[in-house]
Design a protein around this motif. Structure first.
Motif, mmCIF file in Angstrom:
data_model
loop_
_atom_site.group_PDB
_atom_site.id
_atom_site.type_symbol
_atom_site.label_atom_id
_atom_site.label_comp_id
_atom_site.label_asym_id
_atom_site.label_seq_id
_atom_site.Cartn_x
_atom_site.Cartn_y
_atom_site.Cartn_z
ATOM 1 N N UNK A 69 0.826 -1.206 0.000
ATOM 2 C CA UNK A 69 0.000 0.000 0.000
ATOM 3 C C UNK A 69 0.862 1.258 0.000
ATOM 4 N N UNK A 70 1.945 1.254 0.793
ATOM 5 C CA UNK A 70 2.820 2.429 0.838
ATOM 6 C C UNK A 70 3.514 2.645 -0.497
ATOM 7 N N UNK A 81 9.560 3.805 -7.463
ATOM 8 C CA UNK A 81 8.402 3.475 -6.627
ATOM 9 C C UNK A 81 8.665 2.264 -5.740
ATOM 10 N N UNK A 82 9.127 1.175 -6.333
ATOM 11 C CA UNK A 82 9.316 -0.075 -5.585
ATOM 12 C C UNK A 82 10.760 -0.269 -5.113
ATOM 13 N N UNK A 83 11.728 0.304 -5.831
ATOM 14 C CA UNK A 83 13.138 0.012 -5.573
ATOM 15 C C UNK A 83 13.613 0.353 -4.163
ATOM 16 N N UNK A 84 13.177 1.477 -3.559
ATOM 17 C CA UNK A 84 13.667 1.752 -2.198
ATOM 18 C C UNK A 84 13.369 0.628 -1.215
ATOM 19 N N UNK A 85 12.230 -0.025 -1.398
ATOM 20 C CA UNK A 85 11.840 -1.101 -0.493
ATOM 21 C C UNK A 85 12.680 -2.348 -0.754
ATOM 22 N N UNK A 233 -2.455 3.668 4.575
ATOM 23 C CA UNK A 233 -2.246 2.303 4.090
ATOM 24 C C UNK A 233 -3.211 1.297 4.706
ATOM 25 N N UNK A 234 -3.545 1.472 5.979
ATOM 26 C CA UNK A 234 -4.462 0.548 6.633
ATOM 27 C C UNK A 234 -5.872 0.699 6.056
ATOM 28 N N UNK A 235 -6.256 1.943 5.767
ATOM 29 C CA UNK A 235 -7.557 2.195 5.138
ATOM 30 C C UNK A 235 -7.586 1.581 3.740
ATOM 31 N N UNK A 236 -6.472 1.742 2.993
ATOM 32 C CA UNK A 236 -6.389 1.209 1.633
ATOM 33 C C UNK A 236 -6.490 -0.311 1.635
ATOM 34 N N UNK A 237 -5.811 -0.949 2.578
ATOM 35 C CA UNK A 237 -5.884 -2.408 2.673
ATOM 36 C C UNK A 237 -7.318 -2.845 2.969
ATOM 37 N N UNK A 238 -7.974 -2.157 3.893
ATOM 38 C CA UNK A 238 -9.350 -2.492 4.255
ATOM 39 C C UNK A 238 -10.287 -2.382 3.061
#
Length: 441
Positions: A69-70, A81-85, A233-238
């Motif tokens: 989500x983040x 977008x994804x690479x830092x993680x 992120x928690x709202x988005x997951x829900x």
């Protein structure tokens, strides 16, 4: 759903973007074959192995959807977008792998497993979304089966290193409370691969910049107060769970039995060989590593072969057949006491593992919105870790009280669960219209 035209990538571009999975899966291979033996070396009892492995389910349940989500709401012109993680997760994993064989006590090793799982989950989840971000629909099967190839290759290298280093540097009797020196080398190699392979993919593969609409949404998110951004992120997951396509709910039923059974296999294959072959822990761990090496060789070989088969016969049929084949393998293993012949069922297991690591991801990636791919890939991985969590909490009492504390019965139990998973997989109908995923084929 936001649509964009994505350029087709060459074979080597798809190869390079997935190289980082080699390091992640080398680490996962060590978790499959070396972590539980280390726990046994440090004095753990067999019946507590499931609960000692609860780090994987708990961290996967929290970290994967959260990072997904983040990352959906992240963009940096320099880092992407994804690479830092990827990079943060790989660095955490690298440090933990280096420290693991130096564990002075069981509690220390268990604590390292928690941190290692956080790092691996932080790297793995956005990697799944990364492939979906980069590839057009017609290349998704190739992209995810290429990941499956690296799954096989990474775990293959990890397990081959275990029994080769034991052969070269092992010998002597197990000393309770002490980790054998031959185990050190595999973990040190994993520490290097974790960061080196991720760095290769990061340097070789540029991310696709967000569209104007996506960038506007990202900037809007950044402008929110910190408290709002923290809970978003928690709202988005829900919301994503509430709006999840019917296909994913059906897949969750398959995953419940599939991943419960896989965790039983990984935890009890070493204890099984102490029963069926009379091995000590070192010998049993080496045999388990040979089993894993065999099935991952098969996975690496057949992963890309599954692409045309899936396109011709459909993902559902190939996936279901692979689960039935895995069931046959697990049911056969306890009845074979020869260390060579017991490797043959791993051919079926390897085909199944290749399908499990590729086909569901390509199917899901085609039906979820581009702008929510990260969170949905996180939810898909929640479907993996929830069964694992259930297994860690329930299988200890089942093993002790219902299966007589017998690892042979544990393996037969896992085989029966794969039969159920295969039956449920026959219900995985892809939607006719990916823009309306509630209408099945």
């Amino acid at each position: 759903m936001l649509n964009r035209i994505k350029p087709k990538l060459s074979f080597w571009q798809i190869f390079n973007m997935n190289v980082g999975f080699l390091g992640i899966q080398y680490s996962f291979g060590l978790q499959q074959s070396a972590i539980n033996p280390i726990f046994l070396f440090l004095g753990a009892k067999e019946e507590i192995l499931p609960i000692l492995n609860i780090a994987g389910p708990v961290t996967g349940l929290v970290i994967q959807p959260l990072i997904g989500a983040i990352s959906d709401k992240t963009w940096s012109p320099r880092w992407g977008r994804r690479k830092p993680f990827f990079l943060i997760g790989a660095l955490m994993g690298s440090l933990c792998l280096f420290a693991f064989p130096l564990s002075p006590a069981l509690w220390f090793a268990v604590g390292l497993l928690w941190i290692l799982d956080v790092g691996n989950n932080m790297a793995m989840e956005p990697y799944r979304a990364f492939v979906g971000d980069k590839l057009p629909d017609e290349q998704l099967s190739m992209g995810y089966q290429m990941q499956s190839l690296f799954v096989g290759a990474g775990i293959l290298l990890a397990n081959a290193s275990l029994f080769l280093f034991q052969d070269w540097f092992g010998g002597g009797q197990d000393i309770e409370g002490t980790i054998p020196k031959w185990l050190y080398y595999s973990f040190f190699i994993g520490s290097f691969l974790s960061i080196a392979t991720i760095s290769w993919s990061v340097l070789k593969t540029p991310e696709i910049p967000p569209t104007d609409a996506e960038l506007e949404e990202i900037n809007k998110h950044k402008s929110l107060p910190f408290a709002e951004r923290f809970k978003m992120p928690f709202v988005e997951i829900s919301h994503a769970v509430k709006e999840m396509p019917r296909f994913m709910w059906r897949l969750s039923a398959v995953y419940l039995f599939q991943w419960y059974a896989l965790f039983v296999y990984w935890q009890f294959i070493t204890p099984l060989f102490r029963v069926t072959m009379g091995y000590d822990t070192s010998e049993a761990a080496a045999q388990a590593a040979k089993m894993s090496t065999t099935y991952n060789v098969v996975t690496a070989v057949v992963a890309l072969i599954l692409v045309p088969l899936t396109l011709r016969f459909g993902g559902k049929k190939i996936y279901a057949l692979s689960l039935f084949g895995t069931a046959i393998a697990l049911i056969a293993i306890p009845h074979i006491s020869d260390p060579v012949y017991v490797l043959f069922p791993m051919v079926l297991f390897g085909i199944g593992w290749a399908a499990m690591m590729g086909i569901p991801y390509s199917m899901v990636s085609k039906i979820v919105p581009q702008e929510r791919r990260g969170v949905y890939m996180g939810i898909l991985n929640m479907m993996i870790v929830i069964p694992m969590g259930i297994q860690t909490l329930t299988f200890g009492p089942i093993f002790k009280n219902l299966l007589g504390g017998n690892s042979v019965n544990a393996m037969l139990f896992a085989g029966a669960f794969f039969v159920i998973a295969g039956l449920l997989a026959t219900r995985l109908n892809m939607p006719k219209d990916t823009n309306n995923p509630e209408i099945d084929l």
